[in-house]
Design a protein around this motif. Structure first.
Motif, short mmCIF file in Angstrom:
data_model
loop_
_atom_site.label_atom_id
_atom_site.label_comp_id
_atom_site.label_asym_id
_atom_site.label_seq_id
_atom_site.Cartn_x
_atom_site.Cartn_y
_atom_site.Cartn_z
N PHE A 1 0.84 -1.19 0.00
CA PHE A 1 0.00 0.00 0.00
C PHE A 1 0.88 1.24 0.00
CE2 PHE A 1 -3.12 -3.07 1.46
CZ PHE A 1 -4.25 -2.66 0.78
N GLY A 2 0.57 2.16 -0.90
CA GLY A 2 1.35 3.38 -1.00
C GLY A 2 2.47 3.30 -2.01
N THR A 3 3.22 2.20 -2.00
CA THR A 3 4.31 2.06 -2.97
C THR A 3 3.82 1.46 -4.29
OG1 THR A 3 4.89 -0.13 -2.08
CG2 THR A 3 6.03 1.79 -1.16
N PHE A 4 2.99 0.42 -4.19
CA PHE A 4 2.39 -0.21 -5.37
C PHE A 4 3.43 -0.51 -6.45
CE2 PHE A 4 -1.23 2.18 -3.56
CZ PHE A 4 -2.10 1.12 -3.35
N THR A 5 4.46 -1.24 -6.08
CA THR A 5 5.47 -1.60 -7.08
C THR A 5 4.90 -2.57 -8.11
OG1 THR A 5 6.31 -3.52 -5.85
CG2 THR A 5 7.28 -1.37 -5.34
N GLY A 6 3.96 -3.41 -7.68
CA GLY A 6 3.38 -4.38 -8.59
C GLY A 6 4.30 -5.53 -8.92
N LEU A 7 5.35 -5.71 -8.11
CA LEU A 7 6.34 -6.74 -8.39
C LEU A 7 6.60 -7.59 -7.15
CD1 LEU A 7 8.89 -4.50 -10.33
CD2 LEU A 7 7.18 -6.05 -11.33
N MET A 8 7.20 -8.76 -7.38
CA MET A 8 7.60 -9.61 -6.27
C MET A 8 8.92 -9.09 -5.68
SD MET A 8 5.08 -11.76 -6.19
CE MET A 8 5.59 -13.18 -5.21
N ASP A 9 9.43 -9.78 -4.66
CA ASP A 9 10.62 -9.30 -3.96
C ASP A 9 11.85 -9.16 -4.85
OD1 ASP A 9 9.29 -8.99 -1.61
OD2 ASP A 9 10.12 -10.77 -0.62
N ASP A 10 11.90 -9.96 -5.92
CA ASP A 10 13.07 -9.87 -6.82
C ASP A 10 12.85 -8.87 -7.95
OD1 ASP A 10 11.19 -11.17 -8.34
OD2 ASP A 10 12.47 -12.86 -8.88
N ASN A 11 11.80 -8.02 -7.79
CA ASN A 11 11.49 -6.97 -8.76
C ASN A 11 11.08 -7.50 -10.13
OD1 ASN A 11 11.94 -4.69 -7.04
ND2 ASN A 11 14.14 -5.03 -7.26
N THR A 12 10.51 -8.69 -10.14
CA THR A 12 9.93 -9.24 -11.37
C THR A 12 8.51 -9.68 -11.09
OG1 THR A 12 10.66 -11.51 -10.95
CG2 THR A 12 12.19 -10.07 -12.12
N SER A 13 7.77 -9.98 -12.17
CA SER A 13 6.39 -10.44 -12.05
C SER A 13 6.32 -11.94 -12.33
CB SER A 13 5.50 -9.70 -13.05
OG SER A 13 4.20 -10.25 -13.08
N ARG A 14 5.33 -12.59 -11.76
CA ARG A 14 5.08 -14.01 -12.07
C ARG A 14 4.02 -14.15 -13.15
NH1 ARG A 14 8.85 -13.39 -10.08
NH2 ARG A 14 9.64 -13.94 -8.03
N PHE A 15 3.44 -13.03 -13.61
CA PHE A 15 2.39 -13.05 -14.62
C PHE A 15 2.93 -12.52 -15.95
CE2 PHE A 15 -0.30 -11.81 -10.77
CZ PHE A 15 -0.74 -13.10 -10.51
#
Length: 375
Positions: free
Chosen positions: A118-132
């Motif tokens: 909430f607030g940051t909304f990076t939209g990524l997992m901890d490794d800064n990538t997406s699984r989708f």
């Protein structure tokens, strides 16, 4: 399972850009990495926060994205290092994670882990990538959960294992709407027996506040909304009186002050409108009233009021998810199973996942408390 360690192709509701309906797409969901869990979703509620995201009203959010944060499902597979759940477990992904290591997680009264989205909304997992991914493009996650997909991947710190007997199409609401309202009464305001409460806004969150006030023993629960069609449900769940501001020539806070002998013990703003927040504050007793801000205001909104409203003894508070965090789900489910409260009353519509955009329209219409989509 046969799919463990492999990418899964499935259907998801992808929001490619704001102000447009979600598109049912075939996506690819990567296998979970270390400390991650892949979940086969069974049901998901449609929350007003999802709608705010779709309308572009939340700052810092990223598109394309798979929203949804009020779901329940079954663990399909887990990554290395996962110890709290296993394949086959029924789970609720909770958007308030619990790393257990940060200052907030160690604080006795906080529930906002530093890893929350909430607030940051990076939209990524901890490794800064997406699984989708879809059509060769990465798709963003939403508040660590993304429940509008047949399969989702979340960090283990977002997952609560729950009772295998729990109906997932009901307890999914514990992921956000119910917990937010109920906990705002029981955890944040700490409503006491015999007190007077006023609830502004009778959507799923407001009605859940009413349930929390009733469980806490409040003697007077005043429900406020311009939509009188919601009054019957509010009374069923515990409201003692229901009023509409449109029925009075004077400001609603003056009406409430008269009804409550000087002001309420507790007031709850469940709409996300600044003027309603000020009305809720003015409706609380000037010497000891507590107001809890729950509704999500649009990006850029600012609250302005006379500081004398607080100087006399009022308290203004806020909270996400009603003060609950990632270890609260099992007990909330157990209380539901023990009939301490009735989640079923909040679910007014159930639709197949493919009709999710119809569910969003129902939410916007005001004729729906909670629409649950099933996979």
């Amino acid at each position: 399972m046969a799919t463990s360690g492999k990418a899964i192709k499935c259907k998801a509701a992808v929001a490619w850009e704001p102000h447009k309906p979600m598109s049912i797409e075939e996506i690819e969901v990567a296998p979970p990495k270390d400390h991650e869990v892949r979940i086969k979703m069974v049901a998901s509620g449609i929350c007003r926060t999802d709608d705010h995201m779709l309308e572009g009203l939340i700052a810092n959010t990223k598109f394309p994205v798979i929203v949804g944060h009020e779901g329940a499902g079954i663990v399909e597979s887990v990554g290395r290092g996962v110890t709290t759940v296993k394949p086959g477990d029924k789970v609720i992904p909770i958007p308030m994670p619990l790393c257990g290591k940060c200052r907030c997680c160690k604080h006795p009264y906080a529930n906002i882990c530093v890893k929350n989205e909430f607030g940051t909304f990076t939209g990524l997992m901890d490794d800064n990538t997406s699984r989708f991914s879809c059509k060769g493009k990465p798709i963003h996650h939403f508040v660590g959960t993304s429940t509008f997909s047949e399969y989702t991947v979340v960090n283990e710190i977002y997952v609560d294992k729950i009772d295998d007997a729990a109906p997932l199409d009901k307890v999914c609401l514990i992921g956000c709407g119910f917990s937010t309202g109920y906990g705002s009464a029981t955890n944040i305001a700490k409503v006491h027996a015999g007190s007077t409460c006023v609830v502004f806004g009778l959507g799923g969150i407001g009605l859940s506040v009413i349930m929390g006030c009733k469980v806490s023993g409040a003697a007077q629960i005043i429900a406020v909304d311009t939509n009188k069609d919601k009054f019957a449900k509010a009374r069923v769940l515990g409201a003692t009186e229901c009023i509409s501001p449109q029925d009075f020539t004077k400001p609603i806070h003056e009406v409430i002050i008269e009804m409550t002998d000087g002001g309420a013990d507790y007031t709850f703003e469940c709409v996300g409108i600044i003027d309603v927040t000020v009305s809720a504050l003015k409706s609380s007793h000037y010497a000891f009233g507590t107001t809890v801000v729950i509704g999500l205001p649009p990006a850029g909104a600012h609250l302005s009021f006379d500081p004398m409203l607080l100087l006399t003894g009022r308290t203004l508070k806020g909270a996400l998810l009603g003060g609950f965090r990632k270890d609260s789900g099992p007990q909330l489910v157990a209380d539901y199973m023990a009939k301490k409260y009735n989640l079923d009353e909040l679910v007014t519509h159930t639709l197949p996942f493919e009709k999710i955009n119809e569910g969003v329209k129902l939410l916007r219409s005001g004729n729906c408390i909670r629409c649950v989509v099933t996979f």
